[in-house]
Motif scaffolding. Sequence first.
Motif, PDB file in Angstrom:
ATOM      1  N   LEU A  27     -13.610  20.102 -11.990  1.00  0.00           N
ATOM      2  CA  LEU A  27     -14.468  19.391 -12.832  1.00  0.00           C
ATOM      3  C   LEU A  27     -13.980  18.009 -12.761  1.00  0.00           C
ATOM      4  N   ARG A  28     -13.103  17.565 -12.552  1.00  0.00           N
ATOM      5  CA  ARG A  28     -12.686  16.120 -12.541  1.00  0.00           C
ATOM      6  C   ARG A  28     -12.975  15.542 -11.081  1.00  0.00           C
ATOM      7  N   LEU A  29     -13.142  16.257  -9.947  1.00  0.00           N
ATOM      8  CA  LEU A  29     -13.384  15.716  -8.804  1.00  0.00           C
ATOM      9  C   LEU A  29     -14.582  14.682  -8.838  1.00  0.00           C
ATOM     10  N   ASP A  30     -14.594  13.540  -8.568  1.00  0.00           N
ATOM     11  CA  ASP A  30     -15.750  12.613  -8.341  1.00  0.00           C
ATOM     12  C   ASP A  30     -16.869  13.016  -7.402  1.00  0.00           C
ATOM     13  N   ALA A  31     -17.945  12.462  -7.574  1.00  0.00           N
ATOM     14  CA  ALA A  31     -19.334  13.032  -7.068  1.00  0.00           C
ATOM     15  C   ALA A  31     -19.087  13.365  -5.427  1.00  0.00           C
ATOM     16  N   ALA A  32     -18.687  12.356  -4.682  1.00  0.00           N
ATOM     17  CA  ALA A  32     -18.256  12.289  -3.538  1.00  0.00           C
ATOM     18  C   ALA A  32     -17.324  13.436  -3.000  1.00  0.00           C
ATOM     19  N   SER A  33     -16.186  13.495  -3.795  1.00  0.00           N
ATOM     20  CA  SER A  33     -15.223  14.408  -3.429  1.00  0.00           C
ATOM     21  C   SER A  33     -15.774  15.897  -3.631  1.00  0.00           C
ATOM     22  N   ARG A  34     -16.458  15.955  -4.710  1.00  0.00           N
ATOM     23  CA  ARG A  34     -17.088  17.350  -5.000  1.00  0.00           C
ATOM     24  C   ARG A  34     -17.963  17.981  -3.817  1.00  0.00           C
ATOM     25  N   ARG A  35     -19.056  17.052  -3.295  1.00  0.00           N
ATOM     26  CA  ARG A  35     -19.865  17.375  -2.454  1.00  0.00           C
ATOM     27  C   ARG A  35     -19.184  17.478  -1.130  1.00  0.00           C
ATOM     28  N   ASN A  36     -18.121  16.728  -0.899  1.00  0.00           N
ATOM     29  CA  ASN A  36     -17.271  17.262   0.344  1.00  0.00           C
ATOM     30  C   ASN A  36     -16.640  18.504   0.384  1.00  0.00           C
ATOM     31  N   ARG A  37     -15.911  18.871  -0.794  1.00  0.00           N
ATOM     32  CA  ARG A  37     -15.199  20.049  -1.184  1.00  0.00           C
ATOM     33  C   ARG A  37     -16.052  21.371  -0.942  1.00  0.00           C
ATOM     34  N   PHE A  38     -17.437  21.179  -1.366  1.00  0.00           N
ATOM     35  CA  PHE A  38     -18.317  22.452  -1.314  1.00  0.00           C
ATOM     36  C   PHE A  38     -19.294  22.444  -0.507  1.00  0.00           C
ATOM     37  N   GLY A  39     -19.296  21.031   0.125  1.00  0.00           N
ATOM     38  CA  GLY A  39     -20.251  21.088   1.318  1.00  0.00           C
ATOM     39  C   GLY A  39     -21.755  20.784   0.939  1.00  0.00           C
ATOM     40  N   GLY A  40     -21.839  20.448  -0.129  1.00  0.00           N
ATOM     41  CA  GLY A  40     -22.901  19.761  -1.021  1.00  0.00           C
ATOM     42  C   GLY A  40     -22.889  19.862  -2.669  1.00  0.00           C
ATOM     43  N   GLY A  41     -23.642  19.470  -3.219  1.00  0.00           N
ATOM     44  CA  GLY A  41     -23.868  19.172  -4.870  1.00  0.00           C
ATOM     45  C   GLY A  41     -23.695  20.410  -5.157  1.00  0.00           C
ATOM     46  N   VAL A  42     -22.882  20.633  -6.203  1.00  0.00           N
ATOM     47  CA  VAL A  42     -23.007  21.921  -7.038  1.00  0.00           C
ATOM     48  C   VAL A  42     -22.614  21.492  -8.697  1.00  0.00           C
ATOM     49  N   SER A  43     -23.102  22.527  -9.335  1.00  0.00           N
ATOM     50  CA  SER A  43     -23.339  22.272 -10.808  1.00  0.00           C
ATOM     51  C   SER A  43     -21.963  22.449 -11.500  1.00  0.00           C
ATOM     52  N   ASP A  44     -21.827  22.161 -12.672  1.00  0.00           N
ATOM     53  CA  ASP A  44     -20.698  22.307 -13.391  1.00  0.00           C
ATOM     54  C   ASP A  44     -20.348  23.881 -13.746  1.00  0.00           C
ATOM     55  N   ASP A  45     -21.486  24.474 -13.952  1.00  0.00           N
ATOM     56  CA  ASP A  45     -21.331  26.091 -14.037  1.00  0.00           C
ATOM     57  C   ASP A  45     -20.883  26.759 -13.081  1.00  0.00           C
ATOM     58  N   PHE A  46     -21.419  26.218 -11.504  1.00  0.00           N
ATOM     59  CA  PHE A  46     -20.944  26.848 -10.504  1.00  0.00           C
ATOM     60  C   PHE A  46     -19.585  26.615 -10.186  1.00  0.00           C
ATOM     61  N   ILE A  47     -18.883  25.709 -10.694  1.00  0.00           N
ATOM     62  CA  ILE A  47     -17.572  25.545 -10.593  1.00  0.00           C
ATOM     63  C   ILE A  47     -16.748  26.347 -11.488  1.00  0.00           C
ATOM     64  N   ARG A  48     -17.329  26.430 -12.759  1.00  0.00           N
ATOM     65  CA  ARG A  48     -16.601  27.270 -13.747  1.00  0.00           C
ATOM     66  C   ARG A  48     -16.486  28.610 -13.168  1.00  0.00           C
ATOM     67  N   ASN A  49     -17.456  29.334 -12.708  1.00  0.00           N
ATOM     68  CA  ASN A  49     -17.550  30.449 -12.279  1.00  0.00           C
ATOM     69  C   ASN A  49     -16.823  30.852 -11.099  1.00  0.00           C
ATOM     70  N   TYR A  50     -16.828  29.548 -10.237  1.00  0.00           N
ATOM     71  CA  TYR A  50     -15.928  29.549  -8.806  1.00  0.00           C
ATOM     72  C   TYR A  50     -14.465  29.636  -9.273  1.00  0.00           C
ATOM     73  N   ALA A  51     -14.116  29.140 -10.133  1.00  0.00           N
ATOM     74  CA  ALA A  51     -12.601  28.943 -10.317  1.00  0.00           C
ATOM     75  C   ALA A  51     -11.979  30.455 -10.725  1.00  0.00           C
ATOM     76  N   ASP A  52     -12.954  30.693 -11.749  1.00  0.00           N
ATOM     77  CA  ASP A  52     -12.464  32.274 -12.273  1.00  0.00           C
ATOM     78  C   ASP A  52     -12.467  33.177 -11.009  1.00  0.00           C
ATOM     79  N   LEU A  53     -13.411  33.242 -10.282  1.00  0.00           N
ATOM     80  CA  LEU A  53     -13.545  34.032  -9.235  1.00  0.00           C
ATOM     81  C   LEU A  53     -12.604  34.134  -8.124  1.00  0.00           C
ATOM     82  N   THR A  54     -12.070  32.562  -7.884  1.00  0.00           N
ATOM     83  CA  THR A  54     -11.172  32.593  -6.738  1.00  0.00           C
ATOM     84  C   THR A  54      -9.722  33.190  -7.277  1.00  0.00           C
ATOM     85  N   ILE A  55      -9.276  32.737  -8.413  1.00  0.00           N
ATOM     86  CA  ILE A  55      -8.075  33.245  -8.825  1.00  0.00           C
ATOM     87  C   ILE A  55      -7.898  34.695  -8.972  1.00  0.00           C
ATOM     88  N   SER A  56      -9.123  35.503  -9.067  1.00  0.00           N
ATOM     89  CA  SER A  56      -9.116  36.895  -9.115  1.00  0.00           C
ATOM     90  C   SER A  56      -9.154  37.558  -7.890  1.00  0.00           C
TER      91      SER A  56
END
Length: 190
Positions: A27-56
């Motif tokens: 969530l702290r990633l700046d807009a450009a880094s977030r876009r580069n990391r996920f290959g496009g713009g994603v919402s905060d909600d997407f990131i919240r779900n993503y982090a939980d899922l990845t660890i599991s």
Amino acid sequence: MHDLLPDGGTIRKLWIGESDKYRDHLLRLDAASRRNRFGGGVSDDFIRNYADLTISLEAVVHGFFIDGQIRGVAELRPLGTRPERQAEAAISVEQSWQSHGVGSALLRRTLLAARNRGYRHLHMACLADNRRMQQLARKFDAELLFDFGSVVGEVESSRPNPLSVMQEVMADSHAFATAMLDLQTRLLRA
Ligand SMILES: CC(C)(COP(=O)(O)OP(=O)(O)OC[C@H]1O[C@@H](n2cnc3c(N)ncnc32)[C@H](O)[C@@H]1OP(=O)(O)O)[C@@H](O)C(=O)NCCC(=O)NCCS
């Protein structure tokens, strides 16, 4: 394996229960880094779900920690079914910590983990205009095959051997000892 990292920083695998720290980092990633990391713009909600899922999932997640906070992460997760032995890797480093060698150190650890798990091909989704990631991948061109003309790069990791397994074990035990000392120091300060 000795990585040159910013003072006080360490790299170790994330533990169960650290998905909140991973989520906060993303969530702290700046807009450009977030876009580069996920290959496009994603919402905060997407990131919240993503982090939980990845660890599991069956993922190997290395974090760059400084003062108990995660400032960079590299993920390695299996793709498809065995015996294909393919995996996907993704890296993120917060803006203030970029260009300090953190991405290189995280990619080095991830390549070692991929090699020791027998992944022959690693995919990295990289936007065509992401020069920084392309520069980073070029540093590992002895181990990586990266097609800069396409959005998805494919890298080839070499076979595991006793030394490569030992390197991962040593890195893990060193990181564990450092994490324990860090925890003790912060408990004493509190
Ligand atoms: C790509 C990323 C992971 C690189 O992390 P980093 O910590 O900045 O990388 P490093 O400091 O190890 O630098 C790696 C190489 O990138 C290049 N680099 C560093 N800073 C750069 C800059 N400002 N501009 C262009 N290239 C740069 C250099 O070649 C460097 O190697 P060198 O220091 O040996 O010369 C980071 O910028 C990031 O998180 N970006 C946003 C998310 C992303 O793009 N992820 C990749 C897709 S999965």
